[in-house]
Design a protein around this motif. Structure first.
Motif, PDB file in Angstrom:
ATOM      1  N   TYR A 169       0.885  -1.266  -0.017  1.00 25.66           N
ATOM      2  CA  TYR A 169       0.072  -0.085   0.044  1.00 25.66           C
ATOM      3  C   TYR A 169       0.949   1.352  -0.079  1.00 25.66           C
ATOM      4  O   TYR A 169       0.323   2.308   0.327  1.00 25.66           O
ATOM      5  N   TRP A 170       2.094   1.131  -0.359  1.00 31.07           N
ATOM      6  CA  TRP A 170       3.034   2.227  -0.446  1.00 31.07           C
ATOM      7  C   TRP A 170       2.686   3.433  -1.271  1.00 31.07           C
ATOM      8  O   TRP A 170       2.195   3.008  -2.572  1.00 31.07           O
ATOM      9  N   GLY A 171       2.603   4.601  -1.084  1.00 26.72           N
ATOM     10  CA  GLY A 171       2.155   5.639  -2.035  1.00 26.72           C
ATOM     11  C   GLY A 171       0.798   5.795  -2.035  1.00 26.72           C
ATOM     12  O   GLY A 171       0.216   6.633  -2.931  1.00 26.72           O
ATOM     13  N   GLN A 172      -0.254   5.189  -1.351  1.00 24.48           N
ATOM     14  CA  GLN A 172      -1.455   5.153  -1.449  1.00 24.48           C
ATOM     15  C   GLN A 172      -2.370   6.029  -0.343  1.00 24.48           C
ATOM     16  O   GLN A 172      -3.417   5.883  -0.105  1.00 24.48           O
ATOM     17  N   ASP A 173      -1.444   6.713   0.454  1.00 22.74           N
ATOM     18  CA  ASP A 173      -1.840   7.515   1.377  1.00 22.74           C
ATOM     19  C   ASP A 173      -1.903   8.863   0.911  1.00 22.74           C
ATOM     20  O   ASP A 173      -1.509  10.073   1.635  1.00 22.74           O
ATOM     21  N   ALA A 174      -2.573   9.105  -0.079  1.00 20.87           N
ATOM     22  CA  ALA A 174      -2.711  10.667  -0.765  1.00 20.87           C
ATOM     23  C   ALA A 174      -3.671  11.598   0.071  1.00 20.87           C
ATOM     24  O   ALA A 174      -3.613  12.618   0.299  1.00 20.87           O
ATOM     25  N   ASP A 175      -4.662  10.751   0.631  1.00 20.90           N
ATOM     26  CA  ASP A 175      -5.487  11.657   1.421  1.00 20.90           C
ATOM     27  C   ASP A 175      -5.042  11.416   3.168  1.00 20.90           C
ATOM     28  O   ASP A 175      -5.251  10.422   3.917  1.00 20.90           O
ATOM     29  N   THR A 176      -4.402  12.424   3.638  1.00 23.73           N
ATOM     30  CA  THR A 176      -3.931  12.503   4.851  1.00 23.73           C
ATOM     31  C   THR A 176      -4.572  13.530   5.931  1.00 23.73           C
ATOM     32  O   THR A 176      -3.806  13.822   6.808  1.00 23.73           O
ATOM     33  N   LYS A 177      -5.808  13.987   5.572  1.00 20.58           N
ATOM     34  CA  LYS A 177      -6.381  14.989   6.365  1.00 20.58           C
ATOM     35  C   LYS A 177      -7.374  14.466   7.073  1.00 20.58           C
ATOM     36  O   LYS A 177      -8.459  15.184   7.621  1.00 20.58           O
ATOM     37  N   GLY A 178      -7.628  13.057   7.330  1.00 26.48           N
ATOM     38  CA  GLY A 178      -8.469  12.587   8.096  1.00 26.48           C
ATOM     39  C   GLY A 178      -9.860  12.144   7.528  1.00 26.48           C
ATOM     40  O   GLY A 178     -10.811  11.852   8.301  1.00 26.48           O
ATOM     41  N   ILE A 179      -9.964  12.417   6.250  1.00 27.28           N
ATOM     42  CA  ILE A 179     -11.183  11.823   5.529  1.00 27.28           C
ATOM     43  C   ILE A 179     -11.111  10.520   5.161  1.00 27.28           C
ATOM     44  O   ILE A 179     -10.143  10.117   4.746  1.00 27.28           O
ATOM     45  N   ASP A 180     -12.194   9.701   5.415  1.00 31.28           N
ATOM     46  CA  ASP A 180     -12.260   8.202   5.209  1.00 31.28           C
ATOM     47  C   ASP A 180     -11.995   7.951   3.954  1.00 31.28           C
ATOM     48  O   ASP A 180     -12.716   8.384   2.962  1.00 31.28           O
ATOM     49  N   ILE A 181     -11.019   7.129   3.646  1.00 28.55           N
ATOM     50  CA  ILE A 181     -10.493   6.646   2.239  1.00 28.55           C
ATOM     51  C   ILE A 181     -12.076   5.890   1.685  1.00 28.55           C
ATOM     52  O   ILE A 181     -12.568   5.074   2.361  1.00 28.55           O
ATOM     53  N   GLY A 182     -12.047   6.356   0.395  1.00 25.54           N
ATOM     54  CA  GLY A 182     -13.079   5.820  -0.154  1.00 25.54           C
ATOM     55  C   GLY A 182     -14.508   6.508  -0.153  1.00 25.54           C
ATOM     56  O   GLY A 182     -15.532   6.315  -0.678  1.00 25.54           O
ATOM     57  N   LYS A 183     -14.457   7.809   0.703  1.00 30.69           N
ATOM     58  CA  LYS A 183     -15.643   8.641   0.726  1.00 30.69           C
ATOM     59  C   LYS A 183     -15.046  10.048   0.441  1.00 30.69           C
ATOM     60  O   LYS A 183     -15.253  10.937   1.288  1.00 30.69           O
ATOM     61  N   ILE A 184     -14.188  10.333  -0.679  1.00 32.32           N
ATOM     62  CA  ILE A 184     -13.900  11.646  -1.038  1.00 32.32           C
ATOM     63  C   ILE A 184     -15.104  12.315  -1.571  1.00 32.32           C
ATOM     64  O   ILE A 184     -15.789  11.934  -2.695  1.00 32.32           O
ATOM     65  N   PRO A 185     -15.121  13.619  -0.841  1.00 27.06           N
ATOM     66  CA  PRO A 185     -16.575  14.411  -1.530  1.00 27.06           C
ATOM     67  C   PRO A 185     -16.244  14.894  -2.909  1.00 27.06           C
ATOM     68  O   PRO A 185     -15.086  15.052  -3.341  1.00 27.06           O
ATOM     69  N   PRO A 186     -17.277  15.365  -3.545  1.00 26.12           N
ATOM     70  CA  PRO A 186     -16.961  15.836  -5.020  1.00 26.12           C
ATOM     71  C   PRO A 186     -16.278  17.195  -4.907  1.00 26.12           C
ATOM     72  O   PRO A 186     -16.442  18.103  -3.831  1.00 26.12           O
ATOM     73  N   SER A 187     -15.540  17.580  -5.881  1.00 22.76           N
ATOM     74  CA  SER A 187     -14.872  18.993  -5.738  1.00 22.76           C
ATOM     75  C   SER A 187     -16.012  20.152  -5.840  1.00 22.76           C
ATOM     76  O   SER A 187     -17.226  19.826  -6.288  1.00 22.76           O
ATOM     77  N   GLU A 188     -15.406  21.081  -5.216  1.00 22.84           N
ATOM     78  CA  GLU A 188     -16.457  22.428  -5.101  1.00 22.84           C
ATOM     79  C   GLU A 188     -16.587  22.975  -6.411  1.00 22.84           C
ATOM     80  O   GLU A 188     -17.588  23.561  -6.907  1.00 22.84           O
ATOM     81  N   LYS A 189     -15.739  22.583  -7.282  1.00 27.70           N
ATOM     82  CA  LYS A 189     -15.814  23.167  -8.835  1.00 27.70           C
ATOM     83  C   LYS A 189     -16.748  22.320  -9.643  1.00 27.70           C
ATOM     84  O   LYS A 189     -17.265  22.931 -10.637  1.00 27.70           O
ATOM     85  N   ASP A 190     -16.958  21.178  -8.955  1.00 29.56           N
ATOM     86  CA  ASP A 190     -17.902  20.425 -10.047  1.00 29.56           C
ATOM     87  C   ASP A 190     -19.218  19.822  -9.267  1.00 29.56           C
ATOM     88  O   ASP A 190     -19.169  19.002  -8.395  1.00 29.56           O
ATOM     89  N   LYS A 191     -20.264  20.721  -9.212  1.00 31.53           N
ATOM     90  CA  LYS A 191     -21.267  20.059  -8.557  1.00 31.53           C
ATOM     91  C   LYS A 191     -22.588  20.001  -9.264  1.00 31.53           C
ATOM     92  O   LYS A 191     -23.797  20.386  -9.040  1.00 31.53           O
ATOM     93  N   SER A 192     -22.211  19.799 -10.631  1.00 34.28           N
ATOM     94  CA  SER A 192     -23.386  19.513 -11.380  1.00 34.28           C
ATOM     95  C   SER A 192     -24.203  18.420 -11.168  1.00 34.28           C
ATOM     96  O   SER A 192     -25.481  18.125 -11.533  1.00 34.28           O
ATOM     97  N   TRP A 193     -23.857  17.627 -10.218  1.00 30.49           N
ATOM     98  CA  TRP A 193     -24.728  16.409  -9.899  1.00 30.49           C
ATOM     99  C   TRP A 193     -25.672  17.021  -9.034  1.00 30.49           C
ATOM    100  O   TRP A 193     -26.815  16.429  -8.866  1.00 30.49           O
ATOM    101  N   ALA A 194     -25.562  18.114  -8.255  1.00 27.87           N
ATOM    102  CA  ALA A 194     -26.654  18.805  -7.375  1.00 27.87           C
ATOM    103  C   ALA A 194     -27.662  19.590  -8.130  1.00 27.87           C
ATOM    104  O   ALA A 194     -28.773  19.825  -7.524  1.00 27.87           O
TER     105      ALA A 194
END
Length: 303
Positions: A242-267
């Motif tokens: 799993y080396w190098g798969q820790d891109a998310d290091t700010k406490g956000i659960d892996i696999g639950k990355i929210p959509p970007s603020e720039k792309d909210k067309s889904w809403a």
């Protein structure tokens, strides 16, 4: 050459004698008898033991620093560290009560202290292993008190009960590593787990197998270190996978990355541009609504 080795100053001779003993010092150093296999094995075991004790004093320091720097214990299992700390403490007290040489168990003293600190930090900082609430300080203080109570209990246990607990360190080793292994497997990441600590534990267990056979011959200690070695190798393999798969290091659960603020067309509902072609002009009749030459009446709808 022996004229030099036999006249080493006291600050070299006395520490060496304290480590390998008078007999092996005289044979290996003063007489340069490199064929003394028994003393060579004993000296190697002592050297490894001292190295492990020194290494154990700093083995978990990088892990502590990683947690403090990130202010997060993401990816670390609270249950795993509680059980591992208990296992270290049992081996420490068992070895001390049996008067084993400090070089055969000294690192357990430092690892117990460092693991206790890490366990308190996991309880204090946000961690997926614990319920997020405003009681982190209470949880950390409770963990600290429980650690002290466990230490006093182990120290005053009868020898027979302590021997049974030492036998239980083998399943404890399995139970202590299993939650961490499963946490890594589910997250496909090792989170804040220190690579230095894992690699050091693998090397330390290998060396401890040799020192245990050479100096104590205790089968309970050998079994405990062999089991710990196997499980630490599994953690080491996960670090590599799993080396190098820790891109998310700010406490956000892996696999639950929210959509970007720039792309909210889904809403938003989809917008479709409709172009209306202008109607063909119609020749007016004699007056509005009068029949055309074809006999039809034309009407225009105003939106």
């Amino acid at each position: 050459m022996t004229a030099i080795t036999q006249n080493f100053p006291w600050f070299i001779r006395e520490p060496a004698v304290a480590i390998v003993g008078e007999k092996c010092y005289h044979s290996l150093v003063e007489e340069l008898n490199v064929g003394d296999v028994e003393c060579l094995k004993y000296a190697l075991s002592k050297g490894l033991g001292v190295g492990i004790v020194i290494g154990g004093s700093i083995m978990k320091v990088p892990q502590v620093l990683i947690i403090l720097r990130a202010r997060s214990a993401r990816g670390l299992s609270f249950t795993a560290y509680v059980l591992e700390t208990l296992s270290y403490a049992i081996t420490l007290v068992y070895s001390f009560r049996n008067d084993f040489p400090f070089s055969t168990y000294g690192e357990n003293f430092f690892l117990t202290l460092q693991n206790a600190i890490i366990t308190v930090l996991i309880a204090y900082f946000p961690s997926p292993s614990l319920r997020r609430a405003k009681t982190n300080s209470v949880a950390a203080f409770s963990t600290f008190l429980a650690t002290l109570a466990g230490a006093f209990t182990l120290y005053y246990l009868p020898s027979t009960s302590l021997a049974l607990l030492q036998l239980a360190t083998t399943p404890l080793s399995v139970l202590s590593k299993f939650p961490q292994i499963m946490t890594n497997h589910r997250a496909r990441s090792t989170g804040q787990l220190s690579a230095f600590a894992v690699i050091s534990q693998v090397a330390g267990c290998l060396a401890r197998l040799f020192t245990t056979v050479t100096e104590t011959g205790d089968p309970l200690l050998f079994l405990a270190f062999a089991t710990a070695l196997a499980l630490n190798c599994v953690l080491g393999a996960q670090m590599w996978m799993y080396w190098g798969q820790d891109a998310d290091t700010k406490g956000i659960d892996i696999g639950k990355i929210p959509p970007s603020e720039k792309d909210k067309s889904w809403a938003r509902p989809a917008q479709v541009d409709i172009t209306v072609q202008p109607a063909s002009p119609v020749a007016p009749g004699p007056r509005y609504g009068s029949p055309t030459p074809s006999g039809r009446r034309w009407a225009r709808k105003v939106d």
